[in-house]
Write a protein that holds these residues in place. Structure first.
Motif, PDB file in Angstrom:
ATOM      1  N   LEU A  58      -5.125   9.114  -2.828  1.00 54.42           N
ATOM      2  CA  LEU A  58      -5.534   7.721  -2.732  1.00 54.42           C
ATOM      3  C   LEU A  58      -4.351   6.815  -2.434  1.00 54.42           C
ATOM      4  O   LEU A  58      -3.253   7.005  -2.948  1.00 54.42           O
ATOM      5  CB  LEU A  58      -6.186   7.308  -4.067  1.00 54.42           C
ATOM      6  N   ARG A  59      -4.585   5.823  -1.596  1.00 51.90           N
ATOM      7  CA  ARG A  59      -3.581   4.793  -1.333  1.00 51.90           C
ATOM      8  C   ARG A  59      -3.968   3.551  -2.133  1.00 51.90           C
ATOM      9  O   ARG A  59      -5.108   3.106  -2.102  1.00 51.90           O
ATOM     10  CB  ARG A  59      -3.510   4.456   0.162  1.00 51.90           C
ATOM     11  N   VAL A  60      -2.993   3.012  -2.856  1.00 51.83           N
ATOM     12  CA  VAL A  60      -3.245   1.865  -3.714  1.00 51.83           C
ATOM     13  C   VAL A  60      -2.189   0.814  -3.450  1.00 51.83           C
ATOM     14  O   VAL A  60      -1.091   1.106  -2.965  1.00 51.83           O
ATOM     15  CB  VAL A  60      -3.233   2.260  -5.206  1.00 51.83           C
ATOM     16  N   ASP A  61      -2.544  -0.429  -3.790  1.00 51.35           N
ATOM     17  CA  ASP A  61      -1.582  -1.527  -3.726  1.00 51.35           C
ATOM     18  C   ASP A  61      -0.852  -1.596  -5.060  1.00 51.35           C
ATOM     19  O   ASP A  61      -1.461  -1.902  -6.090  1.00 51.35           O
ATOM     20  CB  ASP A  61      -2.294  -2.855  -3.443  1.00 51.35           C
ATOM     21  N   THR A  62       0.432  -1.298  -5.044  1.00 51.28           N
ATOM     22  CA  THR A  62       1.214  -1.298  -6.269  1.00 51.28           C
ATOM     23  C   THR A  62       2.662  -1.587  -5.944  1.00 51.28           C
ATOM     24  O   THR A  62       3.061  -1.650  -4.769  1.00 51.28           O
ATOM     25  CB  THR A  62       1.082   0.059  -7.002  1.00 51.28           C
ATOM     26  N   ASP A  63       3.443  -1.772  -6.978  1.00 52.13           N
ATOM     27  CA  ASP A  63       4.877  -1.996  -6.840  1.00 52.13           C
ATOM     28  C   ASP A  63       5.555  -0.631  -6.926  1.00 52.13           C
ATOM     29  O   ASP A  63       5.631  -0.018  -7.992  1.00 52.13           O
ATOM     30  CB  ASP A  63       5.372  -2.919  -7.955  1.00 52.13           C
ATOM     31  N   ARG A  64       6.044  -0.132  -5.778  1.00 49.92           N
ATOM     32  CA  ARG A  64       6.585   1.223  -5.719  1.00 49.92           C
ATOM     33  C   ARG A  64       7.751   1.411  -6.681  1.00 49.92           C
ATOM     34  O   ARG A  64       7.818   2.417  -7.401  1.00 49.92           O
ATOM     35  CB  ARG A  64       7.027   1.535  -4.282  1.00 49.92           C
ATOM     36  N   ARG A  65       8.668   0.459  -6.717  1.00 48.92           N
ATOM     37  CA  ARG A  65       9.860   0.620  -7.548  1.00 48.92           C
ATOM     38  C   ARG A  65       9.480   0.735  -9.018  1.00 48.92           C
ATOM     39  O   ARG A  65      10.009   1.583  -9.740  1.00 48.92           O
ATOM     40  CB  ARG A  65      10.811  -0.560  -7.339  1.00 48.92           C
ATOM     41  N   ARG A  66       8.559  -0.077  -9.468  1.00 46.67           N
ATOM     42  CA  ARG A  66       8.179  -0.055 -10.881  1.00 46.67           C
ATOM     43  C   ARG A  66       7.425   1.220 -11.236  1.00 46.67           C
ATOM     44  O   ARG A  66       7.650   1.820 -12.296  1.00 46.67           O
ATOM     45  CB  ARG A  66       7.343  -1.285 -11.233  1.00 46.67           C
ATOM     46  N   ALA A  89       0.843  -1.195   0.000  1.00 48.75           N
ATOM     47  CA  ALA A  89       0.000   0.000   0.000  1.00 48.75           C
ATOM     48  C   ALA A  89       0.878   1.245   0.000  1.00 48.75           C
ATOM     49  O   ALA A  89       1.775   1.389   0.840  1.00 48.75           O
ATOM     50  CB  ALA A  89      -0.942  -0.006   1.199  1.00 48.75           C
ATOM     51  N   HIS A  90       0.607   2.139  -0.937  1.00 45.44           N
ATOM     52  CA  HIS A  90       1.391   3.375  -1.052  1.00 45.44           C
ATOM     53  C   HIS A  90       0.459   4.536  -1.338  1.00 45.44           C
ATOM     54  O   HIS A  90      -0.573   4.382  -2.000  1.00 45.44           O
ATOM     55  CB  HIS A  90       2.433   3.268  -2.180  1.00 45.44           C
ATOM     56  N   ASP A  91       0.853   5.715  -0.829  1.00 46.35           N
ATOM     57  CA  ASP A  91       0.144   6.950  -1.133  1.00 46.35           C
ATOM     58  C   ASP A  91       0.674   7.479  -2.462  1.00 46.35           C
ATOM     59  O   ASP A  91       1.879   7.699  -2.623  1.00 46.35           O
ATOM     60  CB  ASP A  91       0.354   7.980  -0.024  1.00 46.35           C
ATOM     61  N   ALA A 115       9.255   2.177 -19.757  1.00 51.98           N
ATOM     62  CA  ALA A 115       8.029   2.596 -19.072  1.00 51.98           C
ATOM     63  C   ALA A 115       6.837   1.771 -19.546  1.00 51.98           C
ATOM     64  O   ALA A 115       6.000   1.342 -18.733  1.00 51.98           O
ATOM     65  CB  ALA A 115       7.781   4.078 -19.324  1.00 51.98           C
ATOM     66  N   ALA A 116       6.754   1.518 -20.865  1.00 45.30           N
ATOM     67  CA  ALA A 116       5.647   0.712 -21.383  1.00 45.30           C
ATOM     68  C   ALA A 116       5.724  -0.715 -20.853  1.00 45.30           C
ATOM     69  O   ALA A 116       4.703  -1.316 -20.497  1.00 45.30           O
ATOM     70  CB  ALA A 116       5.676   0.715 -22.909  1.00 45.30           C
ATOM     71  N   GLY A 117       6.941  -1.282 -20.796  1.00 42.58           N
ATOM     72  CA  GLY A 117       7.088  -2.640 -20.282  1.00 42.58           C
ATOM     73  C   GLY A 117       6.736  -2.747 -18.817  1.00 42.58           C
ATOM     74  O   GLY A 117       6.064  -3.698 -18.386  1.00 42.58           O
ATOM     75  N   GLN A 118       7.160  -1.788 -18.005  1.00 47.05           N
ATOM     76  CA  GLN A 118       6.829  -1.809 -16.582  1.00 47.05           C
ATOM     77  C   GLN A 118       5.328  -1.613 -16.368  1.00 47.05           C
ATOM     78  O   GLN A 118       4.742  -2.198 -15.446  1.00 47.05           O
ATOM     79  CB  GLN A 118       7.617  -0.712 -15.841  1.00 47.05           C
ATOM     80  N   ALA A 119       4.696  -0.800 -17.208  1.00 42.20           N
ATOM     81  CA  ALA A 119       3.245  -0.614 -17.090  1.00 42.20           C
ATOM     82  C   ALA A 119       2.511  -1.921 -17.371  1.00 42.20           C
ATOM     83  O   ALA A 119       1.523  -2.253 -16.703  1.00 42.20           O
ATOM     84  CB  ALA A 119       2.776   0.480 -18.052  1.00 42.20           C
TER      85      ALA A 119
END
Length: 458
Positions: free
Chosen positions: A328-336, A289-291, A402-406
């Motif tokens: 909003l806080r979402v569950d995501t991969d911060r580094r990516r 979870a990240h802001d 960026a497209a690959g990480q998305a």
């Protein structure tokens, strides 16, 4: 030009619905027209032949009756009622023919029933005639027409059913081949048709050709990926030594130039390794979870650029912030995600113009600039490795990464040129239900999957 002509020109042309252009519909219409034409031709031939045969038999009977009538008239015998000289109901055209000295027959009516008349010349300019009942012959012709219509309808229906079954089997195989081709175009190089039918028709030939092409394409792409990864790995060791040697150079302009080029080569090598990992789909997500506002601020600070940050959807509307915990806080991969935003911001500063703004609006993050916008090839085919426009610096790898990480995040990355000027890159993160979903199939150079509503990734 009057208003009516102007309206007619501005009116869009009439177009058939999409289903009318399918092979099944065209084959159905063709089979129906051919069956109807064939049934009409055969029906006309049978009707004509049977009508001539039936009418000929009735004509022979009428002429035979006429011979007996003429014989009775000449011998002074008694003639049946309705026969003799100019009987009632004799067709005028047949009487005129008989008065002219010729014999003939014609279908007419006598006492309300159909009869076959036969007439010939008689003395004193009259016509002698006789008739036979034509009801049985007329009934035979009507029943024959009904039988022709019924059998034609059954034949057309049966042919349509059989034709629809055969055409549907062919079109189903064609649809399967098209679906596999779209999957391959979207990046799923393991997709195959594997047409298991025993037929050796053209559809099977196309399916086998598509499978062969996919296998060949997969082999070439995998060889290219291995080559890219091997080159990048092999370059890391000499670059590490070269970097250490550059640090030992005495201070001065030459030493700075060497160190700068070594850093550029190391950055290029790391980018190639990252692209190789993304293309092999060996990446794993590390969700937490990240802001989004804090994460966007971290990406801006890491880029070291003068980029404005705006958070929308919070109380008070859009506002410029240095850091916020109200988004909003979402569950995501911060580094990516930081890697995506960092590359987009760096691209905006390198190829666009100030001011550059990073906007956070719900699950959507948008990077805008005031530059000339994206090149046309980016908007049509997406970012391509080692391709830049004009004299712009760079290797064309940042937006590809960026497209690959998305794709790994399952996010949607879209790009467009704004009407007011400048470029806009938009990253839309997946909803809560899509966080654990598998990333969509990769496609080389970041092209979107066919049929997607999203523009090509830039």
């Amino acid at each position: 030009m009057n208003d009516t002509q102007r309206d007619e020109r501005s009116r869009p042309p009439l177009r058939l619905p999409a289903w009318a252009s399918t092979l099944t519909w065209k084959a159905t219409v063709f089979i129906t027209l051919m069956c109807c034409g064939l049934a009409a031709l055969l029906g006309c031939l049978v009707h004509g032949a049977m009508t001539r045969q039936t009418v000929g038999a009735a004509r022979e009977k009428a002429l035979t009756r006429l011979e007996r009538t003429i014989e009775a008239y000449e011998t002074g015998g008694r003639m049946p009622r309705g026969e003799g000289i100019d009987p009632a109901g004799l067709p005028p055209e047949l009487r005129a023919l008989a008065v002219g000295g010729k014999r003939g027959t014609a279908v007419g009516r006598h006492r309300g029933r159909p009869v076959m008349w036969a007439a010939g010349p008689a003395a004193h300019g009259g016509a002698i005639a006789a008739s036979v009942d034509f009801r049985a012959s007329e009934r035979t012709i009507v029943e024959l027409d009904r039988a022709i219509l019924g059998s034609s309808g059954l034949a057309i229906g049966a042919t349509l059913l059989i034709g629809a079954f055969v055409v549907t089997r062919i079109t189903r195989r064609l649809h399967l081949t098209a679906q596999v081709a779209r999957r391959i175009s979207a990046g799923d190089l393991d997709a195959r048709v594997d047409d298991s039918t025993r037929s050796k028709d053209e559809v099977a030939a196309v399916s086998r050709a598509l499978d062969t092409m996919a296998s060949s394409l997969q082999g070439k792409l995998e060889a290219e990926q291995r080559f890219t990864a091997d080159v990048a790995h092999e370059l890391r060791t000499p670059l590490t030594g070269l970097n250490a040697a550059a640090e030992l150079l005495p201070p001065g302009r030459p030493a700075e130039l060497v160190r700068d080029r070594v850093r550029a080569m190391r950055s290029l090598t790391e980018d190639l390794l990252e692209i190789s990992r993304l293309e092999t789909r060996g990446e794993r997500l590390e969700l937490d979870a990240h802001d989004l506002a804090d994460l966007a601020a971290r990406a801006i600070r890491a880029s070291g650029t003068d980029t404005a940050l705006e958070v929308r959807g919070a109380a008070g509307g859009a506002r410029e912030v240095r850091g916020s915990r109200g988004s909003l806080r979402v569950d995501t991969d911060r580094r990516r995600l930081e890697r995506i935003l960092g590359n987009l911001v760096a691209n905006a500063h390198s190829h666009g113009a100030a001011p550059v703004t990073l906007t956070v609006d719900g699950r959507t993050l948008t990077v805008t600039d005031s530059g000339p916008g994206y090149p046309e090839y980016v908007l049509t085919t997406g970012p391509q490795r080692f391709r830049t426009e004009g004299t712009n610096k760079g290797h064309g790898l940042g937006l590809t990464i960026a497209a690959g990480q998305a794709r790994v995040l399952g996010a949607t990355l879209t790009f467009r040129n704004r009407e007011a000027g400048g470029a806009e890159a938009r990253v839309t993160l997946p909803g809560p239900a899509g966080q654990g979903a598998t990333a969509p199939p990769r496609r080389r150079d970041g092209l979107p999957a066919p049929g997607s509503s999203a523009p090509p990734a830039h």
